[in-house]
Scaffold this active site. Sequence first.
Site, PDB file in Angstrom:
ATOM      1  N   HIS A 128       0.871  -1.186   0.000  1.00 50.28           N
ATOM      2  CA  HIS A 128       0.000   0.000   0.000  1.00 50.28           C
ATOM      3  C   HIS A 128       0.911   1.240   0.000  1.00 50.28           C
ATOM      4  O   HIS A 128       0.948   2.006   0.962  1.00 50.28           O
ATOM      5  CB  HIS A 128      -0.913  -0.035   1.228  1.00 50.28           C
ATOM      6  CG  HIS A 128      -2.105   0.863   1.135  1.00 50.28           C
ATOM      7  ND1 HIS A 128      -2.371   1.671   0.042  1.00 50.28           N
ATOM      8  CD2 HIS A 128      -3.130   1.095   2.020  1.00 50.28           C
ATOM      9  CE1 HIS A 128      -3.485   2.337   0.258  1.00 50.28           C
ATOM     10  NE2 HIS A 128      -3.966   2.012   1.437  1.00 50.28           N
ATOM     11  N   ASP A 227      -2.537  -1.231  12.225  1.00 46.66           N
ATOM     12  CA  ASP A 227      -3.494  -1.404  11.135  1.00 46.66           C
ATOM     13  C   ASP A 227      -4.487  -2.470  11.572  1.00 46.66           C
ATOM     14  O   ASP A 227      -4.236  -3.214  12.541  1.00 46.66           O
ATOM     15  CB  ASP A 227      -2.738  -1.838   9.863  1.00 46.66           C
ATOM     16  CG  ASP A 227      -3.627  -1.888   8.625  1.00 46.66           C
ATOM     17  OD1 ASP A 227      -4.714  -1.265   8.634  1.00 46.66           O
ATOM     18  OD2 ASP A 227      -3.242  -2.555   7.647  1.00 46.66           O
ATOM     19  N   CYS A 267      -3.843   3.898   9.285  1.00 49.00           N
ATOM     20  CA  CYS A 267      -4.259   4.268   7.925  1.00 49.00           C
ATOM     21  C   CYS A 267      -5.777   4.350   7.786  1.00 49.00           C
ATOM     22  O   CYS A 267      -6.264   4.941   6.822  1.00 49.00           O
ATOM     23  CB  CYS A 267      -3.665   3.305   6.908  1.00 49.00           C
ATOM     24  SG  CYS A 267      -4.240   1.605   7.057  1.00 49.00           S
ATOM     25  N   ARG A 295      -3.061  11.771   2.321  1.00 50.24           N
ATOM     26  CA  ARG A 295      -3.219  10.949   1.109  1.00 50.24           C
ATOM     27  C   ARG A 295      -3.387  11.868  -0.099  1.00 50.24           C
ATOM     28  O   ARG A 295      -2.812  11.637  -1.163  1.00 50.24           O
ATOM     29  CB  ARG A 295      -4.436  10.021   1.242  1.00 50.24           C
ATOM     30  CG  ARG A 295      -4.305   8.909   2.269  1.00 50.24           C
ATOM     31  CD  ARG A 295      -3.285   7.856   1.852  1.00 50.24           C
ATOM     32  NE  ARG A 295      -3.643   7.233   0.591  1.00 50.24           N
ATOM     33  CZ  ARG A 295      -4.507   6.206   0.456  1.00 50.24           C
ATOM     34  NH1 ARG A 295      -5.067   5.679   1.525  1.00 50.24           N
ATOM     35  NH2 ARG A 295      -4.769   5.693  -0.737  1.00 50.24           N
TER      36      ARG A 295
HETATM   37  N1   CP Z   1      -6.435   3.755   4.173  1.00 52.27           N
HETATM   38  C1   CP Z   1      -7.151   3.426   3.074  1.00 52.27           C
HETATM   39  O1   CP Z   1      -6.607   2.984   2.054  1.00 52.27           O
HETATM   40  O2   CP Z   1      -8.481   3.705   3.179  1.00 52.27           O
HETATM   41  P1   CP Z   1      -9.614   3.128   2.210  1.00 52.27           P
HETATM   42  O3   CP Z   1      -9.536   1.628   2.260  1.00 52.27           O
HETATM   43  O4   CP Z   1     -10.897   3.658   2.777  1.00 52.27           O
HETATM   44  O5   CP Z   1      -9.369   3.641   0.818  1.00 52.27           O
END
Ligand code: CP
Length: 310
Positions: A128, A227, A267, A295
């Site tokens: 990610h 997370d 996140c 983001r």
């Molecule tokens: N942190 C994140 O990627 O959030 P979403 O899954 O809501 O896009």
Amino acid sequence: MTRHFLRDDDLTAEEQRHVLTLAAQIAGDRFALRPLAGPRTVAVLFDKPTLRTQVSFTTGIVELGGYPMVVDGKLAQIGVRESIADTARVLGRQVAAVVWRTYEQSRLEEMAEHVGVPVVNALTDQFHPCQVLADLLTIAQHRGGVDALPGTVLTYLGDGRNNMAHSYLLGGALAGLHVRVATPAERQPDPDVLARAEGLARASGGSVTVTADATAAVSGAGAVATDTWVSMGDDRSAEEAEALFGPFRLDERLLAHAAPDAVVLHCLPAYRGKEITAEVIDGPRSVVFDEAENRLHAQKALLAWLLEQS
Ligand code: CP
């Protein structure tokens, strides 16, 4: 040459630093860059659920002067109705870039091989990287700027084999951080990712540690992240997750071992009482909503840079 951002180490350390610096500038002047003026279209594809990623990419693409074309993966059925390569060839004739949230990293790699425009990883099972760019920007904002990143201790607690753990390892090591992953023996990071992170850390002056000792991992940390215990597509029950990851819950007792000015990252979405307590995520050290906003700034900087390079 077309540049992509499929994993954190698709940027060199210098390039990552440049993108983070640009992101910090963009955060203070949101409409200064218009590389998508036309408007040029960016395809934003989702095979998995999202809130933050969809909002931040669509908002960011508009702010860069472009048009975000959001495609529901269930409708497009990429790789089912036709090959990923054919989908890529169709998209590449029309759009300026492709942003894709999908399953295996190999799907993204196949898209990048055939599309002819920049491809950005909006989350895969393995990585990610946009989230970790935003997290690095957040740490920089709260701890003295991008120059202060090298040498900072970043501790991640929880599932050591999920996409966030892997991206913290690569992105953090690239930035010269001391990355500590606290995770049970059953969920060690992918050995190839760990070896790559160790190599990046040797070059950057950072370090990488994987341990089952959560207290030692948090000790003196400048940033502490966690997370969800059950990632998208993971069929682990809540009881199994509690048994496996309970000792890694980020609570006040554990956070007390971090540096006095440590920031707390998540996140999102977060599950209060599971991987993090309400006292911590809603407490004074939490910067999770700065992180969510970042983001937007980080991805705008990344897209602008990729378009310029390609
Ligand atoms: N942190 C994140 O990627 O959030 P979403 O899954 O809501 O896009």
